[in-house]
Design a protein around this motif. Structure first.
Motif, mmCIF file in Angstrom:
data_model
loop_
_atom_site.group_PDB
_atom_site.id
_atom_site.type_symbol
_atom_site.label_atom_id
_atom_site.label_comp_id
_atom_site.label_asym_id
_atom_site.label_seq_id
_atom_site.Cartn_x
_atom_site.Cartn_y
_atom_site.Cartn_z
ATOM 1 N N VAL A 228 0.817 -1.224 0.000
ATOM 2 C CA VAL A 228 0.000 0.000 0.000
ATOM 3 C C VAL A 228 0.850 1.274 0.000
ATOM 4 O O VAL A 228 0.316 2.376 0.040
ATOM 5 C CB VAL A 228 -0.969 0.022 1.200
ATOM 6 N N GLY A 229 2.176 1.112 -0.024
ATOM 7 C CA GLY A 229 3.044 2.286 0.007
ATOM 8 C C GLY A 229 3.361 2.751 1.408
ATOM 9 O O GLY A 229 3.665 3.923 1.629
ATOM 10 N N LYS A 230 3.323 1.830 2.361
ATOM 11 C CA LYS A 230 3.532 2.203 3.768
ATOM 12 C C LYS A 230 4.964 2.668 4.019
ATOM 13 O O LYS A 230 5.185 3.775 4.530
ATOM 14 C CB LYS A 230 3.190 1.006 4.662
ATOM 15 N N THR A 231 5.927 1.838 3.677
ATOM 16 C CA THR A 231 7.327 2.220 3.894
ATOM 17 C C THR A 231 7.719 3.399 3.004
ATOM 18 O O THR A 231 8.413 4.322 3.440
ATOM 19 C CB THR A 231 8.256 1.017 3.612
ATOM 20 N N THR A 232 7.276 3.366 1.749
ATOM 21 C CA THR A 232 7.557 4.469 0.826
ATOM 22 C C THR A 232 7.042 5.786 1.382
ATOM 23 O O THR A 232 7.736 6.813 1.349
ATOM 24 C CB THR A 232 6.909 4.189 -0.542
ATOM 25 N N SER A 233 5.836 5.760 1.923
ATOM 26 C CA SER A 233 5.258 6.986 2.490
ATOM 27 C C SER A 233 5.998 7.412 3.753
ATOM 28 O O SER A 233 6.230 8.606 3.976
ATOM 29 C CB SER A 233 3.775 6.776 2.792
ATOM 30 N N THR A 234 6.394 6.446 4.573
ATOM 31 C CA THR A 234 7.120 6.772 5.801
ATOM 32 C C THR A 234 8.408 7.527 5.496
ATOM 33 O O THR A 234 8.659 8.608 6.042
ATOM 34 C CB THR A 234 7.462 5.491 6.587
ATOM 35 N N VAL A 235 9.232 6.975 4.613
ATOM 36 C CA VAL A 235 10.551 7.579 4.375
ATOM 37 C C VAL A 235 10.438 8.893 3.614
ATOM 38 O O VAL A 235 11.209 9.834 3.869
ATOM 39 C CB VAL A 235 11.494 6.601 3.652
ATOM 40 N N ASN A 236 9.474 8.990 2.697
ATOM 41 C CA ASN A 236 9.370 10.224 1.916
ATOM 42 C C ASN A 236 8.745 11.364 2.704
ATOM 43 O O ASN A 236 9.160 12.515 2.580
ATOM 44 C CB ASN A 236 8.595 9.960 0.623
ATOM 45 N N ILE A 237 7.766 11.060 3.534
ATOM 46 C CA ILE A 237 7.205 12.109 4.393
ATOM 47 C C ILE A 237 8.241 12.536 5.430
ATOM 48 O O ILE A 237 8.370 13.721 5.752
ATOM 49 C CB ILE A 237 5.896 11.629 5.039
ATOM 50 N N ALA A 238 9.006 11.576 5.943
ATOM 51 C CA ALA A 238 10.071 11.919 6.894
ATOM 52 C C ALA A 238 11.099 12.839 6.243
ATOM 53 O O ALA A 238 11.507 13.847 6.841
ATOM 54 C CB ALA A 238 10.744 10.640 7.396
ATOM 55 N N ALA A 239 11.514 12.515 5.019
ATOM 56 C CA ALA A 239 12.489 13.349 4.319
ATOM 57 C C ALA A 239 11.915 14.727 4.011
ATOM 58 O O ALA A 239 12.606 15.751 4.126
ATOM 59 C CB ALA A 239 12.933 12.656 3.031
ATOM 60 N N ALA A 240 10.634 14.769 3.640
ATOM 61 C CA ALA A 240 9.999 16.057 3.347
ATOM 62 C C ALA A 240 9.912 16.923 4.602
ATOM 63 O O ALA A 240 10.181 18.135 4.559
ATOM 64 C CB ALA A 240 8.606 15.818 2.765
ATOM 65 N N PHE B 141 9.517 14.952 15.082
ATOM 66 C CA PHE B 141 8.649 13.868 14.638
ATOM 67 C C PHE B 141 9.381 12.539 14.776
ATOM 68 O O PHE B 141 10.573 12.442 14.481
ATOM 69 C CB PHE B 141 8.244 14.035 13.168
ATOM 70 N N VAL B 142 8.655 11.531 15.223
ATOM 71 C CA VAL B 142 9.126 10.144 15.176
ATOM 72 C C VAL B 142 8.115 9.370 14.338
ATOM 73 O O VAL B 142 6.921 9.389 14.639
ATOM 74 C CB VAL B 142 9.242 9.517 16.577
ATOM 75 N N LEU B 143 8.581 8.703 13.282
ATOM 76 C CA LEU B 143 7.715 7.895 12.435
ATOM 77 C C LEU B 143 8.142 6.444 12.558
ATOM 78 O O LEU B 143 9.298 6.107 12.270
ATOM 79 C CB LEU B 143 7.808 8.335 10.968
ATOM 80 N N VAL B 144 7.233 5.594 13.014
ATOM 81 C CA VAL B 144 7.515 4.173 13.205
ATOM 82 C C VAL B 144 6.931 3.393 12.032
ATOM 83 O O VAL B 144 5.704 3.362 11.846
ATOM 84 C CB VAL B 144 6.927 3.650 14.527
ATOM 85 N N ASP B 145 7.799 2.788 11.231
ATOM 86 C CA ASP B 145 7.362 2.012 10.073
ATOM 87 C C ASP B 145 7.102 0.573 10.502
ATOM 88 O O ASP B 145 8.033 -0.163 10.838
ATOM 89 C CB ASP B 145 8.432 2.059 8.978
ATOM 90 N N CYS B 146 5.842 0.162 10.507
ATOM 91 C CA CYS B 146 5.454 -1.161 11.008
ATOM 92 C C CYS B 146 5.500 -2.218 9.912
ATOM 93 O O CYS B 146 5.379 -1.908 8.724
ATOM 94 C CB CYS B 146 4.038 -1.105 11.577
ATOM 95 N N PRO B 147 5.640 -3.487 10.303
ATOM 96 C CA PRO B 147 5.558 -4.566 9.323
ATOM 97 C C PRO B 147 4.120 -4.750 8.853
ATOM 98 O O PRO B 147 3.178 -4.305 9.521
ATOM 99 C CB PRO B 147 6.041 -5.794 10.110
ATOM 100 N N PRO B 148 3.921 -5.411 7.700
ATOM 101 C CA PRO B 148 2.552 -5.638 7.201
ATOM 102 C C PRO B 148 1.882 -6.809 7.921
ATOM 103 O O PRO B 148 1.566 -7.843 7.333
ATOM 104 C CB PRO B 148 2.781 -5.946 5.711
ATOM 105 N N SER B 149 1.686 -6.655 9.210
ATOM 106 C CA SER B 149 1.044 -7.680 10.031
ATOM 107 C C SER B 149 0.508 -7.014 11.286
ATOM 108 O O SER B 149 0.779 -5.837 11.537
ATOM 109 C CB SER B 149 2.046 -8.775 10.414
ATOM 110 N N LEU B 150 -0.246 -7.768 12.071
ATOM 111 C CA LEU B 150 -0.792 -7.239 13.326
ATOM 112 C C LEU B 150 -0.217 -7.987 14.519
ATOM 113 O O LEU B 150 -0.902 -8.232 15.511
ATOM 114 C CB LEU B 150 -2.322 -7.325 13.314
ATOM 115 N N GLY B 151 1.066 -8.337 14.422
ATOM 116 C CA GLY B 151 1.726 -9.082 15.476
ATOM 117 C C GLY B 151 2.262 -8.189 16.580
ATOM 118 O O GLY B 151 1.894 -7.011 16.712
#
Length: 308
Positions: free
Chosen positions: A59-71, A174-184
């Motif tokens: 869904v673009g989770k990691t991509t969104s995390t790193v790019n919003i963080a960089a922005a 800001f702290v952005l936590v990039d989670c794995p694609p699971s609910l563990g």
């Protein structure tokens, strides 16, 4: 002065009949304007901790995390990304070493290493930092089974970090936590530690499928571990303005989540997909591209929304 949203609209709406030379010239102008017209935004009163989660992959989770963080960093904010995904894709995109033996988030969660000891400055963006993930993190959920208060290990680590809070010039904004694609257990640790939650949703069929389970987990975490957790941001990704499907999905998401949905949609972009293979975010790989400009505008929305 044009905003990032104005530039993104220009880039996306470029005449398809324009000559290659005209397109190249337009692209250079957009890139220069994007790079040199980024005023600093006011810093928040205290560190804002975002959990970026969606158990659905792709869904673009990691991509969104790193790019919003960089922005955000390019807007003058001090930003920390915590890579909580054993795949380590955020670490790759931010060009930070994450092979076995590197001090990582695994050491923080399992061995109690101070978070500060695992923080690394990202080489390509000033003000951007990362806690990397190594392959060891794949076994963290098993290693944490016998640990006391295993669901709150990340919250304890954040609380013990001197650079997270409301005081100090060198604190993280800001702290952005990039989670794995699971609910563990790793995702539950993130939800127990965060104040705000960002959910990336792709503008494709079945976009909302599975979100009910995620929202149930959020409710359970609120009830038992973190009553302050709030879903503040929903980001629509992979948006193709040429299709009715994308528009329909975006409308459905906005009906469901209301004002939590950012006004900025992230378009499908080859540049966004290419950037990680060079160890870069799209913000540095191609700052004038529609994807980069959209992430820049989304980051501005997030920052301004928190101070409104």
């Amino acid at each position: 002065m044009r905003t990032a949203g104005d530039l993104a609209s220009l880039a996306t709406g470029m005449d398809d009949n324009a000559t290659p030379l005209a397109k190249a010239a337009e692209h250079v102008v957009l890139a220069r304007q994007a790079t040199h017209s980024r005023p600093s935004l006011p810093r928040p009163n205290s560190t804002r901790v975002f959990v970026v989660a969606n158990q659905k992959g792709g869904v673009g989770k990691t991509t969104s995390t790193v790019n919003i963080a960089a922005a955000l960093a390019q807007f003058g904010q001090r930003v920390l990304v915590i890579d909580l995904d054993p795949q380590g894709n955020a670490s790759t995109a931010l060009n930070v070493a994450h092979q076995q033996g590197v001090t990582s988030i695994y050491d923080v969660l399992v061995d109690g290493v101070p978070l500060d000891d695992a923080v690394v400055a990202c080489p390509d963006v000033d003000g951007l930092y990362l806690v990397p993930a190594t392959i060891d993190l794949a076994g963290a959920e098993i290693d944490l089974v016998s640990v006391v208060a295993r669901e709150t290990r990340l919250r304890k680590a954040l609380a013990g970090c001197a650079r997270i809070g409301s005081v100090g010039e060198d604190r993280f904004d800001f702290v952005l936590v990039d989670c794995p694609p699971s609910l563990g257990l790793l995702t539950v640790n993130a939800l127990a530690a965060g104040d705000e939650m960002m959910i990336p949703i792709q503008a494709e069929y079945y976009a909302l499928e599975g979100l009910g389970q995620l929202l149930k987990i959020v409710d359970l975490v609120r009830a038992d571990l973190n009553r302050d957790l709030a879903i503040t941001t929903v980001l629509i990704t992979m948006y193709d303005a040429r299709t009715r499907l994308a528009a329909g999905v975006a409308e459905e998401v906005r009906e469901h989540f209301g004002d939590q949905v950012l006004k900025t949609n992230i378009p499908r972009s080859v540049r966004v997909s290419e950037a990680p293979s060079y160890g870069l975010t799209v913000m540095t790989y191609d700052p004038g591209s529609p994807g980069a400009l959209s992430y820049l505008e989304a980051a501005r929305e997030i920052a301004v929304k928190g101070t409104a």
